[in-house]
Design a protein around this motif. Sequence first.
Motif, mmCIF file in Angstrom:
data_model
loop_
_atom_site.group_PDB
_atom_site.id
_atom_site.type_symbol
_atom_site.label_atom_id
_atom_site.label_comp_id
_atom_site.label_asym_id
_atom_site.label_seq_id
_atom_site.Cartn_x
_atom_site.Cartn_y
_atom_site.Cartn_z
ATOM 1 N N GLY A 100 0.811 -1.214 0.000
ATOM 2 C CA GLY A 100 0.000 0.000 0.000
ATOM 3 C C GLY A 100 0.842 1.259 0.000
ATOM 4 N N SER A 101 1.881 1.282 0.812
ATOM 5 C CA SER A 101 2.772 2.445 0.860
ATOM 6 C C SER A 101 3.510 2.615 -0.457
ATOM 7 C CB SER A 101 3.786 2.298 1.997
ATOM 8 O OG SER A 101 3.144 2.327 3.236
ATOM 9 N N PHE A 102 3.901 1.500 -1.058
ATOM 10 C CA PHE A 102 4.627 1.560 -2.322
ATOM 11 C C PHE A 102 3.758 2.197 -3.400
ATOM 12 C CE2 PHE A 102 6.407 0.278 -6.298
ATOM 13 C CZ PHE A 102 7.768 0.318 -6.078
ATOM 14 N N ALA A 103 2.513 1.747 -3.517
ATOM 15 C CA ALA A 103 1.607 2.284 -4.540
ATOM 16 C C ALA A 103 1.394 3.788 -4.344
ATOM 17 C CB ALA A 103 0.272 1.548 -4.501
ATOM 18 N N GLY A 104 1.202 4.220 -3.114
ATOM 19 C CA GLY A 104 1.016 5.640 -2.830
ATOM 20 C C GLY A 104 2.249 6.453 -3.155
ATOM 21 N N ARG A 105 3.418 5.952 -2.776
ATOM 22 C CA ARG A 105 4.682 6.655 -3.044
ATOM 23 C C ARG A 105 4.926 6.734 -4.554
ATOM 24 N NH1 ARG A 105 8.437 10.142 -1.999
ATOM 25 N NH2 ARG A 105 10.559 9.434 -1.688
ATOM 26 N N ALA A 106 4.624 5.642 -5.274
ATOM 27 C CA ALA A 106 4.797 5.635 -6.727
ATOM 28 C C ALA A 106 3.923 6.700 -7.378
ATOM 29 C CB ALA A 106 4.463 4.251 -7.285
ATOM 30 N N GLN A 107 2.671 6.772 -6.993
ATOM 31 C CA GLN A 107 1.763 7.775 -7.560
ATOM 32 C C GLN A 107 2.242 9.188 -7.248
ATOM 33 O OE1 GLN A 107 -1.979 6.537 -5.878
ATOM 34 N NE2 GLN A 107 -2.460 5.236 -7.628
ATOM 35 N N GLU A 108 2.704 9.406 -6.033
ATOM 36 C CA GLU A 108 3.191 10.725 -5.616
ATOM 37 C C GLU A 108 4.400 11.145 -6.461
ATOM 38 O OE1 GLU A 108 5.803 11.120 -1.891
ATOM 39 O OE2 GLU A 108 3.808 11.676 -1.189
ATOM 40 N N LEU A 109 5.351 10.240 -6.640
ATOM 41 C CA LEU A 109 6.560 10.566 -7.394
ATOM 42 C C LEU A 109 6.264 10.798 -8.875
ATOM 43 C CD1 LEU A 109 9.061 8.124 -5.699
ATOM 44 C CD2 LEU A 109 9.123 10.627 -5.609
ATOM 45 N N LEU A 110 5.423 9.945 -9.457
ATOM 46 C CA LEU A 110 5.083 10.124 -10.867
ATOM 47 C C LEU A 110 4.350 11.448 -11.094
ATOM 48 C CD1 LEU A 110 4.150 6.483 -11.880
ATOM 49 C CD2 LEU A 110 6.140 7.810 -12.628
ATOM 50 N N ALA A 130 5.888 0.207 -11.881
ATOM 51 C CA ALA A 130 7.254 -0.099 -12.319
ATOM 52 C C ALA A 130 7.703 1.091 -13.165
ATOM 53 C CB ALA A 130 7.273 -1.387 -13.131
ATOM 54 N N PHE A 131 8.614 1.885 -12.634
ATOM 55 C CA PHE A 131 9.005 3.109 -13.338
ATOM 56 C C PHE A 131 10.413 3.534 -12.984
ATOM 57 C CE2 PHE A 131 7.401 4.641 -9.289
ATOM 58 C CZ PHE A 131 8.287 5.651 -8.949
ATOM 59 N N THR A 132 10.940 4.413 -13.811
ATOM 60 C CA THR A 132 12.152 5.170 -13.516
ATOM 61 C C THR A 132 11.783 6.633 -13.702
ATOM 62 O OG1 THR A 132 13.613 3.402 -14.279
ATOM 63 C CG2 THR A 132 14.566 5.604 -14.134
ATOM 64 N N ALA A 133 12.167 7.478 -12.750
ATOM 65 C CA ALA A 133 11.859 8.905 -12.816
ATOM 66 C C ALA A 133 13.111 9.712 -12.490
ATOM 67 C CB ALA A 133 10.735 9.253 -11.843
ATOM 68 N N MET A 134 13.215 10.885 -13.123
ATOM 69 C CA MET A 134 14.385 11.750 -12.943
ATOM 70 C C MET A 134 13.929 13.199 -12.863
ATOM 71 S SD MET A 134 16.526 9.979 -16.029
ATOM 72 C CE MET A 134 18.111 10.638 -15.568
ATOM 73 N N LEU A 135 14.625 13.968 -12.039
ATOM 74 C CA LEU A 135 14.308 15.384 -11.868
ATOM 75 C C LEU A 135 15.625 16.137 -11.706
ATOM 76 C CD1 LEU A 135 11.788 17.188 -11.539
ATOM 77 C CD2 LEU A 135 11.921 16.765 -9.095
ATOM 78 N N ALA A 136 15.800 17.234 -12.478
ATOM 79 C CA ALA A 136 17.061 17.978 -12.458
ATOM 80 C C ALA A 136 16.826 19.437 -12.106
ATOM 81 C CB ALA A 136 17.733 17.885 -13.822
ATOM 82 N N GLN A 137 17.898 20.083 -11.614
ATOM 83 C CA GLN A 137 17.850 21.518 -11.334
ATOM 84 C C GLN A 137 19.265 22.071 -11.339
ATOM 85 O OE1 GLN A 137 16.243 22.065 -7.372
ATOM 86 N NE2 GLN A 137 18.254 21.893 -6.448
ATOM 87 N N ARG A 138 19.356 23.371 -11.459
ATOM 88 C CA ARG A 138 20.640 24.065 -11.323
ATOM 89 C C ARG A 138 20.432 25.215 -10.361
ATOM 90 N NH1 ARG A 138 25.497 24.771 -14.822
ATOM 91 N NH2 ARG A 138 26.582 26.533 -13.891
#
Length: 173
Positions: A100-110, A130-138
């Motif tokens: 349950g926590s995994f599904a919620g965290r996955a939705q939040e991150l996506l 099942a995903f890979t996500a990336m976020l960048a900043q400077r």
Amino acid sequence: MLTTLHTAYSDTRAADLAWALGREPLPALAVLDLHLDGAQLQLRLLGASHQVLLEEDRGSCSETVACMPGSSTPLPLGVSKRLGDWEYEFAARVETLSAGSFAGRAQELLALVADHPHGLAGTFPGSPHAFTAMLAQRSEGQVRWRTWHAYPQEGQLVVTRTRVGVRMPAAVL
């Protein structure tokens, strides 16, 4: 940007991930090119996780975190290296979550990454989690990126963060 990656899910366990610096660009399933205040950054989703290519006047950097056949460098908890005029710092951790926590965290991150102008995420066939996500900043002369690699069958989320920036001169006493 959120995309569906049309490929077999090739790194199906968190323990299969390896880390490497300086690899040539690998075939990518999705790419996001970013121009961040003088830095050219390319976020790349691979069938076997991620690659980031950084180009700047001071040099270049290539980071790969993926299932790499023949690699002898497992995913480290932390790395700090000098790359020419730059300092490179990498950190990784594995979070183990209930279903349950995994599904919620996955939705939040996506949701976080999908609409972010400097974000790229790809879901793999077979599971929406099942995903890979990336976020960048400077900011403050530093280029930073975070990644998340989700393994729903294990309930594991691999989280990485990287910082690349100009080395600060030693303080004079």
